[in-house]
Design a protein around this motif. Sequence first.
Motif, PDB file in Angstrom:
ATOM      1  N   GLU A 142      33.197  51.052  53.086  1.00 52.74           N
ATOM      2  CA  GLU A 142      33.436  50.016  52.087  1.00 52.74           C
ATOM      3  C   GLU A 142      34.798  49.380  52.342  1.00 52.74           C
ATOM      4  O   GLU A 142      35.671  49.982  52.973  1.00 52.74           O
ATOM      5  CB  GLU A 142      33.398  50.605  50.673  1.00 52.74           C
ATOM      6  CG  GLU A 142      32.093  51.282  50.309  1.00 52.74           C
ATOM      7  CD  GLU A 142      32.106  51.841  48.892  1.00 52.74           C
ATOM      8  OE1 GLU A 142      32.617  51.138  47.994  1.00 52.74           O
ATOM      9  OE2 GLU A 142      31.642  52.977  48.706  1.00 52.74           O
ATOM     10  N   ASP A 144      37.573  46.625  50.127  1.00 50.75           N
ATOM     11  CA  ASP A 144      37.943  45.719  49.044  1.00 50.75           C
ATOM     12  C   ASP A 144      39.077  44.835  49.538  1.00 50.75           C
ATOM     13  O   ASP A 144      40.047  45.333  50.153  1.00 50.75           O
ATOM     14  CB  ASP A 144      38.389  46.504  47.810  1.00 50.75           C
ATOM     15  CG  ASP A 144      37.231  47.244  47.154  1.00 50.75           C
ATOM     16  OD1 ASP A 144      36.349  46.587  46.588  1.00 50.75           O
ATOM     17  OD2 ASP A 144      37.215  48.492  47.228  1.00 50.75           O
ATOM     18  N   GLN A 145      38.977  43.536  49.251  1.00 50.56           N
ATOM     19  CA  GLN A 145      40.026  42.622  49.688  1.00 50.56           C
ATOM     20  C   GLN A 145      39.996  41.355  48.844  1.00 50.56           C
ATOM     21  O   GLN A 145      39.002  41.046  48.182  1.00 50.56           O
ATOM     22  CB  GLN A 145      39.854  42.250  51.164  1.00 50.56           C
ATOM     23  CG  GLN A 145      38.628  41.384  51.446  1.00 50.56           C
ATOM     24  CD  GLN A 145      38.618  40.839  52.866  1.00 50.56           C
ATOM     25  OE1 GLN A 145      39.243  41.391  53.775  1.00 50.56           O
ATOM     26  NE2 GLN A 145      37.911  39.740  53.075  1.00 50.56           N
ATOM     27  N   ARG A 151      37.769  37.904  44.891  1.00 51.18           N
ATOM     28  CA  ARG A 151      37.948  39.343  45.045  1.00 51.18           C
ATOM     29  C   ARG A 151      36.650  39.889  45.599  1.00 51.18           C
ATOM     30  O   ARG A 151      35.584  39.771  44.969  1.00 51.18           O
ATOM     31  CB  ARG A 151      38.265  39.988  43.695  1.00 51.18           C
ATOM     32  CG  ARG A 151      38.465  41.503  43.754  1.00 51.18           C
ATOM     33  CD  ARG A 151      39.643  41.881  44.623  1.00 51.18           C
ATOM     34  NE  ARG A 151      39.850  43.334  44.688  1.00 51.18           N
ATOM     35  CZ  ARG A 151      40.662  43.919  45.564  1.00 51.18           C
ATOM     36  NH1 ARG A 151      41.361  43.178  46.424  1.00 51.18           N
ATOM     37  NH2 ARG A 151      40.807  45.222  45.571  1.00 51.18           N
ATOM     38  N   GLN A 152      36.691  40.466  46.789  1.00 46.13           N
ATOM     39  CA  GLN A 152      35.483  40.866  47.492  1.00 46.13           C
ATOM     40  C   GLN A 152      35.389  42.385  47.634  1.00 46.13           C
ATOM     41  O   GLN A 152      36.383  43.066  47.890  1.00 46.13           O
ATOM     42  CB  GLN A 152      35.446  40.239  48.891  1.00 46.13           C
ATOM     43  CG  GLN A 152      35.373  38.721  48.882  1.00 46.13           C
ATOM     44  CD  GLN A 152      35.294  38.157  50.284  1.00 46.13           C
ATOM     45  OE1 GLN A 152      36.029  38.572  51.184  1.00 46.13           O
ATOM     46  NE2 GLN A 152      34.392  37.201  50.479  1.00 46.13           N
ATOM     47  N   HIS A 153      34.166  42.866  47.492  1.00 47.04           N
ATOM     48  CA  HIS A 153      33.847  44.267  47.777  1.00 47.04           C
ATOM     49  C   HIS A 153      32.710  44.285  48.786  1.00 47.04           C
ATOM     50  O   HIS A 153      31.611  43.777  48.522  1.00 47.04           O
ATOM     51  CB  HIS A 153      33.419  45.012  46.518  1.00 47.04           C
ATOM     52  CG  HIS A 153      32.939  46.409  46.793  1.00 47.04           C
ATOM     53  ND1 HIS A 153      33.787  47.441  47.148  1.00 47.04           N
ATOM     54  CD2 HIS A 153      31.673  46.940  46.787  1.00 47.04           C
ATOM     55  CE1 HIS A 153      33.086  48.537  47.346  1.00 47.04           C
ATOM     56  NE2 HIS A 153      31.808  48.270  47.133  1.00 47.04           N
ATOM     57  N   GLU A 179      31.261  39.648  45.151  1.00 44.28           N
ATOM     58  CA  GLU A 179      32.541  38.997  44.920  1.00 44.28           C
ATOM     59  C   GLU A 179      32.612  38.363  43.538  1.00 44.28           C
ATOM     60  O   GLU A 179      31.586  38.024  42.935  1.00 44.28           O
ATOM     61  CB  GLU A 179      32.808  37.946  45.997  1.00 44.28           C
ATOM     62  CG  GLU A 179      31.742  36.872  46.094  1.00 44.28           C
ATOM     63  CD  GLU A 179      31.964  35.949  47.278  1.00 44.28           C
ATOM     64  OE1 GLU A 179      32.791  36.284  48.157  1.00 44.28           O
ATOM     65  OE2 GLU A 179      31.340  34.885  47.308  1.00 44.28           O
TER      66      GLU A 179
END
Length: 230
Positions: A142, A144-145, A151-153, A179
Motif C-alpha cells: 500500500e 499513501d501520498q 489525497r491518494q491511497h 482518492e
Amino acid sequence: AIDGTQKFARDTRWAQELLERHLRVGDGAETKPQYYVYVLEASLVFPNGIKIPLHTEFLEYADGSEKQDCELKAFRRMARWLKRRFARLPIMLLLDGLYPNGPVMSLCHQQAWQFMIVLPDDVLPSVWGEAHGLRRLQPGQELDQNWGDRRQHFWWVNDIRYEYGDRRRLVVHVVVCEETWEEVAPDGEVVTKNGRHAWISSEPLSKGNVHYRCNLAARHRWAIENQILV
C-alpha cells in the motif's frame, strides 16, 4: 493511448463501408436503419498533458463479408500496424474497460508491450476475487501520498494467475487508487469528493513505480477522449 469513437451518423448510406444499426421508431416495434462512422484512434500521450495523434483505424464492412467490424478486431489491426512500423520501440498501451481480456493481454505480451488497462468492478470476477483474497495475505503493499490537491491511497496485488479460453494462463497485477479532494459547490460550500480507479498492469507494482504507472501513465489515457471529439 488507444480508444474508439463514433464520428458521425446519417439516415442514408453514402458509402458501402459504413456500419449499420437499427433504431426503434416511436413506441412501436418498427425500426429504421442508421449508418455511422466509427474509428479506433491511437495517440502518443505524455505526463505533461501533450497528446499527438498517431494512427486511425476505420471500422467497416470487409469486402465480401456480412459481419460488422468491431473495436477489438480493429485493435488487432492497429497492433499489427504498430509492430510493423515500430518493431523495437518500447511501448506502454493505455486502454479502457473494453480491453481487459485474455486475448488482448496475450497479444501485448507477444509483442513485448507493457500495458495499463482500466479494470471495471464487473469485469474479470476471478481476478477480482484473487485480488481481494491475496490482499489480506500480502500486507504492506500500500502507499499513501498527496498528489496535487488529492489525497491518494494505493493498494495492489501482484502475480495473480488468470485462466481463459482453452486453459490458457496469464500472470497479471492489479492496482486500485482511492482518492479524496475538495471542491467548491455552486452554493459556495466546500465539499469532499471521492474517486476510485482500478487498473490491470502488465508489470508488478511496488512503492517505487505505482505513482508513475498510475498517475503519470494510466490516467493520461483520458486525454485521448478529449482529443477524439475534435
